[in-house]
Motif scaffolding. Structure first.
Motif, PDB file in Angstrom:
ATOM      1  N   VAL A  27     -23.540   3.213  -3.302  1.00  0.00           N
ATOM      2  CA  VAL A  27     -22.837   2.716  -2.119  1.00  0.00           C
ATOM      3  C   VAL A  27     -21.636   3.603  -1.806  1.00  0.00           C
ATOM      4  N   THR A  28     -20.873   3.945  -2.829  1.00  0.00           N
ATOM      5  CA  THR A  28     -19.696   4.802  -2.625  1.00  0.00           C
ATOM      6  C   THR A  28     -20.092   6.170  -2.081  1.00  0.00           C
ATOM      7  N   LEU A  82     -26.952   5.415   5.829  1.00  0.00           N
ATOM      8  CA  LEU A  82     -27.271   4.057   6.283  1.00  0.00           C
ATOM      9  C   LEU A  82     -28.471   3.469   5.543  1.00  0.00           C
ATOM     10  N   SER A  83     -29.443   4.308   5.214  1.00  0.00           N
ATOM     11  CA  SER A  83     -30.614   3.817   4.473  1.00  0.00           C
ATOM     12  C   SER A  83     -30.224   3.317   3.094  1.00  0.00           C
ATOM     13  N   ILE A  84     -29.386   4.063   2.407  1.00  0.00           N
ATOM     14  CA  ILE A  84     -28.961   3.650   1.069  1.00  0.00           C
ATOM     15  C   ILE A  84     -28.106   2.388   1.157  1.00  0.00           C
ATOM     16  N   LEU A  85     -27.216   2.326   2.128  1.00  0.00           N
ATOM     17  CA  LEU A  85     -26.409   1.114   2.310  1.00  0.00           C
ATOM     18  C   LEU A  85     -27.309  -0.084   2.633  1.00  0.00           C
ATOM     19  N   ASN A  86     -28.339   0.127   3.432  1.00  0.00           N
ATOM     20  CA  ASN A  86     -29.285  -0.943   3.750  1.00  0.00           C
ATOM     21  C   ASN A  86     -29.974  -1.467   2.488  1.00  0.00           C
ATOM     22  N   VAL A  87     -30.466  -0.557   1.665  1.00  0.00           N
ATOM     23  CA  VAL A  87     -31.178  -0.959   0.441  1.00  0.00           C
ATOM     24  C   VAL A  87     -30.257  -1.720  -0.505  1.00  0.00           C
ATOM     25  N   TRP A  88     -29.041  -1.225  -0.693  1.00  0.00           N
ATOM     26  CA  TRP A  88     -28.159  -1.796  -1.707  1.00  0.00           C
ATOM     27  C   TRP A  88     -27.314  -2.972  -1.219  1.00  0.00           C
ATOM     28  N   LEU A  89     -27.096  -3.084   0.089  1.00  0.00           N
ATOM     29  CA  LEU A  89     -26.241  -4.164   0.584  1.00  0.00           C
ATOM     30  C   LEU A  89     -26.983  -5.229   1.390  1.00  0.00           C
ATOM     31  N   ILE A  90     -28.131  -4.898   1.960  1.00  0.00           N
ATOM     32  CA  ILE A  90     -28.848  -5.854   2.798  1.00  0.00           C
ATOM     33  C   ILE A  90     -30.200  -6.238   2.188  1.00  0.00           C
ATOM     34  N   GLU A  93     -28.268  -4.863 -16.717  1.00  0.00           N
ATOM     35  CA  GLU A  93     -27.609  -5.317 -15.488  1.00  0.00           C
ATOM     36  C   GLU A  93     -26.330  -4.516 -15.259  1.00  0.00           C
ATOM     37  N   THR A  94     -25.667  -4.124 -16.346  1.00  0.00           N
ATOM     38  CA  THR A  94     -24.477  -3.288 -16.217  1.00  0.00           C
ATOM     39  C   THR A  94     -24.821  -1.966 -15.539  1.00  0.00           C
ATOM     40  N   MET A  95     -25.950  -1.372 -15.922  1.00  0.00           N
ATOM     41  CA  MET A  95     -26.389  -0.122 -15.303  1.00  0.00           C
ATOM     42  C   MET A  95     -26.695  -0.333 -13.821  1.00  0.00           C
ATOM     43  N   ILE A 101     -23.364  -0.220 -12.084  1.00  0.00           N
ATOM     44  CA  ILE A 101     -22.819   1.145 -12.069  1.00  0.00           C
ATOM     45  C   ILE A 101     -23.546   1.991 -11.023  1.00  0.00           C
ATOM     46  N   VAL A 102     -24.874   1.976 -11.075  1.00  0.00           N
ATOM     47  CA  VAL A 102     -25.666   2.769 -10.124  1.00  0.00           C
ATOM     48  C   VAL A 102     -25.426   2.275  -8.705  1.00  0.00           C
ATOM     49  N   GLY A 103     -25.385   0.967  -8.523  1.00  0.00           N
ATOM     50  CA  GLY A 103     -25.140   0.407  -7.196  1.00  0.00           C
ATOM     51  C   GLY A 103     -23.797   0.828  -6.644  1.00  0.00           C
TER      52      GLY A 103
END
Length: 120
Positions: free
Chosen positions: A60-61, A14-22, A49-51, A54-56
């Protein structure tokens, strides 16, 4: 012990999803350099930006797979190890740009939790 690992999976996922999606467009004290968003942070690190995409996508996955691993245990270790590698990369990037040590704290904490999840 099983409940502790499940709690770690939920916290990390949830922490990683919070950082990357919210929180991705919000300024935090943890961002590298003087970046205000994740995209700016990647630029500070000298990454494209491509990286960033990719990292994002990978984070998230893997965070989703880590949470799904609560019900499908075979996913847990690969997701935790994948996130551990990416989090180690985050720490390296903070050191690369000579950030204060505290900026690496979240990545180091979640790296540790991922290793606990993967090997317990």
């Amino acid at each position: 012990m099983n409940y502790v690992i499940i709690a770690c999976q939920i916290i990390v996922g949830l922490s990683i999803l919070n950082v990357w999606l919210i929180q991705y467009k919000k300024e935090t004290k943890w961002r590298g350099g003087n970046a205000k968003t994740i995209v700016e942070e990647f630029k500070v690190y000298g990454l494209s930006e491509t990286m960033y995409y990719i990292v994002g996508f990978l984070k998230v996955t893997l965070a989703i797979l880590l949470i799904v691993g609560i019900w499908v245990p075979v996913l847990t270790q690969p997701a935790a190890l994948g996130l551990a590698v990416l989090l180690l990369g985050s720490i390296v990037m903070h050191f690369k740009i000579k950030d204060p040590l505290f900026k690496s704290f979240p990545a180091a904490l979640f790296l540790t939790l991922c290793l606990v999840i993967a090997f317990m």
